[in-house]
Write a protein that holds these residues in place. Structure first.
Motif, PDB file in Angstrom:
ATOM      1  N   GLN A 195       0.833  -1.206   0.000  1.00  0.00           N
ATOM      2  CA  GLN A 195       0.000   0.000   0.000  1.00  0.00           C
ATOM      3  C   GLN A 195       0.865   1.253   0.000  1.00  0.00           C
ATOM      4  O   GLN A 195       0.442   2.307  -0.450  1.00  0.00           O
ATOM      5  CB  GLN A 195      -0.958  -0.023   1.197  1.00  0.00           C
ATOM      6  CG  GLN A 195      -2.088  -1.030   0.954  1.00  0.00           C
ATOM      7  CD  GLN A 195      -2.975  -1.248   2.144  1.00  0.00           C
ATOM      8  OE1 GLN A 195      -2.499  -1.218   3.287  1.00  0.00           O
ATOM      9  NE2 GLN A 195      -4.247  -1.484   1.903  1.00  0.00           N
ATOM     10  N   ALA A 196       2.094   1.115   0.493  1.00  0.00           N
ATOM     11  CA  ALA A 196       3.034   2.243   0.473  1.00  0.00           C
ATOM     12  C   ALA A 196       3.871   2.246  -0.812  1.00  0.00           C
ATOM     13  O   ALA A 196       4.834   2.993  -0.927  1.00  0.00           O
ATOM     14  CB  ALA A 196       3.928   2.190   1.706  1.00  0.00           C
TER      15      ALA A 196
ATOM     16  N   ALA B 159      -9.792  -7.174  -9.748  1.00  0.00           N
ATOM     17  CA  ALA B 159      -9.896  -6.147 -10.795  1.00  0.00           C
ATOM     18  C   ALA B 159     -11.310  -6.103 -11.358  1.00  0.00           C
ATOM     19  O   ALA B 159     -11.908  -5.030 -11.501  1.00  0.00           O
ATOM     20  CB  ALA B 159      -8.894  -6.436 -11.909  1.00  0.00           C
ATOM     21  N   GLU B 160     -11.866  -7.279 -11.667  1.00  0.00           N
ATOM     22  CA  GLU B 160     -13.200  -7.310 -12.258  1.00  0.00           C
ATOM     23  C   GLU B 160     -14.242  -6.718 -11.304  1.00  0.00           C
ATOM     24  O   GLU B 160     -15.083  -5.916 -11.707  1.00  0.00           O
ATOM     25  CB  GLU B 160     -13.590  -8.747 -12.640  1.00  0.00           C
ATOM     26  CG  GLU B 160     -14.950  -8.766 -13.315  1.00  0.00           C
ATOM     27  CD  GLU B 160     -15.419 -10.143 -13.771  1.00  0.00           C
ATOM     28  OE1 GLU B 160     -14.685 -11.129 -13.549  1.00  0.00           O
ATOM     29  OE2 GLU B 160     -16.528 -10.209 -14.334  1.00  0.00           O
ATOM     30  N   GLU B 161     -14.150  -7.108 -10.018  1.00  0.00           N
ATOM     31  CA  GLU B 161     -15.124  -6.600  -9.035  1.00  0.00           C
ATOM     32  C   GLU B 161     -15.025  -5.087  -8.906  1.00  0.00           C
ATOM     33  O   GLU B 161     -16.032  -4.391  -8.830  1.00  0.00           O
ATOM     34  CB  GLU B 161     -14.899  -7.263  -7.670  1.00  0.00           C
ATOM     35  CG  GLU B 161     -15.312  -8.731  -7.626  1.00  0.00           C
ATOM     36  CD  GLU B 161     -16.755  -8.926  -8.063  1.00  0.00           C
ATOM     37  OE1 GLU B 161     -17.631  -8.230  -7.518  1.00  0.00           O
ATOM     38  OE2 GLU B 161     -16.986  -9.757  -8.960  1.00  0.00           O
ATOM     39  N   ARG B 186      -4.199  -1.645 -10.031  1.00  0.00           N
ATOM     40  CA  ARG B 186      -3.079  -2.583  -9.842  1.00  0.00           C
ATOM     41  C   ARG B 186      -2.847  -2.828  -8.350  1.00  0.00           C
ATOM     42  O   ARG B 186      -2.591  -3.949  -7.923  1.00  0.00           O
ATOM     43  CB  ARG B 186      -1.808  -2.039 -10.495  1.00  0.00           C
ATOM     44  CG  ARG B 186      -0.594  -2.924 -10.268  1.00  0.00           C
ATOM     45  CD  ARG B 186       0.549  -2.623 -11.243  1.00  0.00           C
ATOM     46  NE  ARG B 186       0.829  -1.218 -11.358  1.00  0.00           N
ATOM     47  CZ  ARG B 186       0.596  -0.492 -12.441  1.00  0.00           C
ATOM     48  NH1 ARG B 186       0.096  -1.031 -13.527  1.00  0.00           N
ATOM     49  NH2 ARG B 186       0.863   0.798 -12.449  1.00  0.00           N
ATOM     50  N   GLY B 187      -2.958  -1.775  -7.542  1.00  0.00           N
ATOM     51  CA  GLY B 187      -2.800  -1.921  -6.090  1.00  0.00           C
ATOM     52  C   GLY B 187      -3.795  -2.933  -5.524  1.00  0.00           C
ATOM     53  O   GLY B 187      -3.438  -3.778  -4.706  1.00  0.00           O
ATOM     54  N   ASN B 202       5.225  -6.174 -11.238  1.00  0.00           N
ATOM     55  CA  ASN B 202       4.890  -5.465 -12.479  1.00  0.00           C
ATOM     56  C   ASN B 202       3.586  -5.947 -13.111  1.00  0.00           C
ATOM     57  O   ASN B 202       3.488  -6.092 -14.334  1.00  0.00           O
ATOM     58  CB  ASN B 202       6.042  -5.591 -13.487  1.00  0.00           C
ATOM     59  CG  ASN B 202       7.286  -4.867 -12.997  1.00  0.00           C
ATOM     60  OD1 ASN B 202       7.184  -3.785 -12.434  1.00  0.00           O
ATOM     61  ND2 ASN B 202       8.447  -5.459 -13.185  1.00  0.00           N
ATOM     62  N   THR B 203       2.596  -6.169 -12.261  1.00  0.00           N
ATOM     63  CA  THR B 203       1.260  -6.533 -12.731  1.00  0.00           C
ATOM     64  C   THR B 203       0.789  -5.522 -13.778  1.00  0.00           C
ATOM     65  O   THR B 203       0.916  -4.317 -13.582  1.00  0.00           O
ATOM     66  CB  THR B 203       0.278  -6.521 -11.534  1.00  0.00           C
ATOM     67  OG1 THR B 203       0.745  -7.470 -10.573  1.00  0.00           O
ATOM     68  CG2 THR B 203      -1.138  -6.861 -11.967  1.00  0.00           C
ATOM     69  N   ILE B 204       0.240  -6.048 -14.871  1.00  0.00           N
ATOM     70  CA  ILE B 204      -0.207  -5.179 -15.959  1.00  0.00           C
ATOM     71  C   ILE B 204      -1.685  -4.872 -15.799  1.00  0.00           C
ATOM     72  O   ILE B 204      -2.514  -5.789 -15.715  1.00  0.00           O
ATOM     73  CB  ILE B 204       0.063  -5.856 -17.318  1.00  0.00           C
ATOM     74  CG1 ILE B 204       1.579  -5.964 -17.557  1.00  0.00           C
ATOM     75  CG2 ILE B 204      -0.620  -5.094 -18.453  1.00  0.00           C
ATOM     76  CD1 ILE B 204       1.962  -6.861 -18.720  1.00  0.00           C
ATOM     77  N   VAL B 205      -1.994  -3.592 -15.691  1.00  0.00           N
ATOM     78  CA  VAL B 205      -3.381  -3.116 -15.720  1.00  0.00           C
ATOM     79  C   VAL B 205      -3.359  -1.931 -16.670  1.00  0.00           C
ATOM     80  O   VAL B 205      -3.107  -0.795 -16.270  1.00  0.00           O
ATOM     81  CB  VAL B 205      -3.883  -2.697 -14.325  1.00  0.00           C
ATOM     82  CG1 VAL B 205      -5.324  -2.191 -14.422  1.00  0.00           C
ATOM     83  CG2 VAL B 205      -3.796  -3.850 -13.325  1.00  0.00           C
TER      84      VAL B 205
END
Lengths: 382, 382
Positions: A195-196, B159-161, B186-187, B202-205
């Motif tokens: 979160q940070a 993400a969907e929710e 992404r968070g 490095n999750t892609i959104v």
């Protein structure tokens, strides 16, 4: 870029910037797969396949973004063969830029190096840091490191708050009615770090005997009246710089032996910090800690299959790597340079009593240091 | 371990198991700093400093845990010098175990390899996978990969929710009264992954034009009526195995062009999956996708400084590395082996229309595949 008539040297890198901090330092962009990067004639270039090409044109700070597919075609034509890999692409680049000497880092992949040598390219391994300037942190980098350590502090605060809210029943700690384990507390720390803005890796939340192995991440129920080490070194998602801070807590009542252990580590950290300034060697700072521990009656030795006492370095450089130059340990006989950033983290580990480590991050200044990490040192939560 | 009278070969590894999947596969324990590991006479051994020694005795699956300090002493005595490093330690091991040939991986560090050669040790680079058996996933590894993909699915669901709960105002999406950006979404994905036991990287959104760069992680406000790619490949904190799944969503109303793009990618994935079985080559599977896209009118080409269409492989092996053997792309002309695990992830990217990728993970079986990932394919959220 002007292609040179006279032969020249070039720095050559090959790897993924997600796993290799030199390549990230060079390209300033995260790329998950290995790519070729060159520094030649003062310009930085990278070779990227179609998957990354458009993004690199937009995101990377390289002076020149080359198309892997175009260079594969050039290589196929030049060498009259179908299957071409990094070796052939680098041979094309060597020809185009008239490079007669490739400087590579010690951790450059040996397979590629041997192939390049077989192709009669000259490979020169640079001993020690490939980008020595990585040691010296700019103002922008210091801001990143402060942000990384702010994320560490948020994680440590999450741990302390959770411990404060536990109820002691017998030999267990309960949080919201459920046993508090290392795993559960680490989860709270890690989420707080995320979160940070920083990704946690193998965060250490280890109590009792487990904390006596300094890199044991901890598992199973945490106990009252035991020292609990919380070591948090997340990496900023945006830039890749790290935080690295440690505090040691105890929920319940400390014994005299635990109090002496913790106060000795606290005092050792103060003594070490008071010596930090440009020019002092890592070995000198480490020696101060070692001497103080001995003077205080804390002896280091190997006992059967483990070590007791103080058996790690006092600190290490921190940046894009979590452990980098300069080291603050017995081996580093060179004076610390101005504006380098190091951790100061003495610790004592005695099974039966427990483990304690306290870690902060400082930037080396002409007459002292600037603190880049910030969290209080109160440790008993009763 | 019996020390041999006749000279023998040994596999040599040097690095950190946090950054090198072969070393993690070999040692089954996370170690942040580089260490020496050897496989000799069918036994696996590692050399660790005091900091790690006690933990390795307890946690590692190695047959023999050696003390770095003891080997440093041996090396100092043998070579009559004070400063000894990995080269000298390995020379001592070569002598003790009568090793006349060290097999190293292509990514073994060149600096150490050159030093060992200088010391007249024989170094043989193994081309391709160092542990070819890593490709074949055991039942235990499949459970880990299912767990990794379950974490991916938890992230995608988050993400969907969140998208489902947004309110569309003009050209923005609002969640709980605040603009929904790639970073914020992404968070939420990353926290969900962590809660499911896996560290996201490095999750892609990425939405709209950004999604047309397949590895752009996305930044800034997400928009209604745009395709949003969510690609989630976290690593299990316990074992280091990965998940890797992608879904594409659209909040609002899709255009006909967007509908055609998505349904073509969905159909391409089905066609590719229907061909997966032992013995088919990565190139064949990839070719089916390429052909289907062309037949459906989706042409791939370079336009100025970017590519459009389908310009990445159809898939890759998944395990301790997020990209590993075997590849499902035009270059892999070898038949897929039984029990290998690969992603199947066709995608189409056209600035103006948007990007779509759909990715699942399967284990290759004699007559088909077993799905290791599980999430629905509904994509329009209106």
């Amino acid at each position: 870029m002007n292609k040179q008539a006279t032969a020249q040297s070039a720095r050559l890198l090959y790897g993924s910037s997600e796993y290799n901090a030199d390549i990230l330092y060079f390209s300033k962009v995260f790329v998950p797969d290995a790519f070729i990067a060159l520094e030649v004639g003062g310009k930085r270039l990278g070779v990227f396949g179609a998957l990354e090409y458009g993004r690199m044109v937009k995101e990377s700070k390289l002076d020149l973004v080359l198309s892997l597919e175009e260079y594969q075609e050039k290589a196929k034509e030049l060498f009259r063969k179908k299957g071409v890999g990094p070796t052939e692409i680098i041979r094309v680049l060597a020809k185009e830029y008239n490079i007669n000497n490739f400087l590579v880092a010690e951790n450059f992949p040996v397979g590629l190096a041997f192939d390049l040598k077989k192709a009669r390219l000259h490979i020169q391994v640079i001993k020690g840091p490939f980008f020595p300037e990585r040691e010296i942190k700019s103002k922008a980098e210091v801001l990143e490191l402060k942000q990384g350590n702010a994320a560490s502090a948020v994680g440590i605060r999450a741990a302390e708050e959770a411990l404060r809210h536990t109820i002691i029943k017998g030999n267990q700690l309960y949080l919201d009615g459920k046993v508090l384990s290392s795993q559960r507390l680490r989860g709270l720390v890690d989420i707080a770090c995320l979160q940070a803005g920083a990704i946690p890796h193998n965060t250490i939340v280890a109590g009792g005997g487990q904390a006596c192995d300094p890199h044991c991440i901890g598992s199973g129920p945490l106990r009252p009246n035991e020292l609990i080490i919380v070591d948090v070194f997340p990496r900023l998602t945006t830039s890749g710089y790290h935080g690295d801070m440690t505090r040691t807590f105890l929920r319940g009542k400390a014994t005299e032996a635990q109090e002496k252990l913790v106060s000795t580590v606290q005092e050792a950290q103060k003594k070490a910090l008071s010596k930090v300034k440009e020019g002092i060697t890592g070995a000198e700072i480490h020696g101060i800690v070692v001497d103080y521990f001995i003077k205080s009656g804390f002896i280091t030795k190997k006992v059967n299959n483990h070590y007791e006492g103080f058996f790690h370095g006092t600190g290490h450089g921190l940046g894009l790597d979590v452990h980098e130059a300069p080291r603050v340990n017995a081996s580093n006989k060179e004076g610390l340079k101005l504006d380098t950033v190091v951790t100061v983290e003495p610790g004592l580990y005695y099974p039966g009593v427990g483990g304690c480590r306290i870690e902060d991050v400082v930037q080396v200044k002409r007459n002292g240091y600037e603190m880049l990490s910030n969290y209080h040192y109160a440790w008993q939560i009763d």
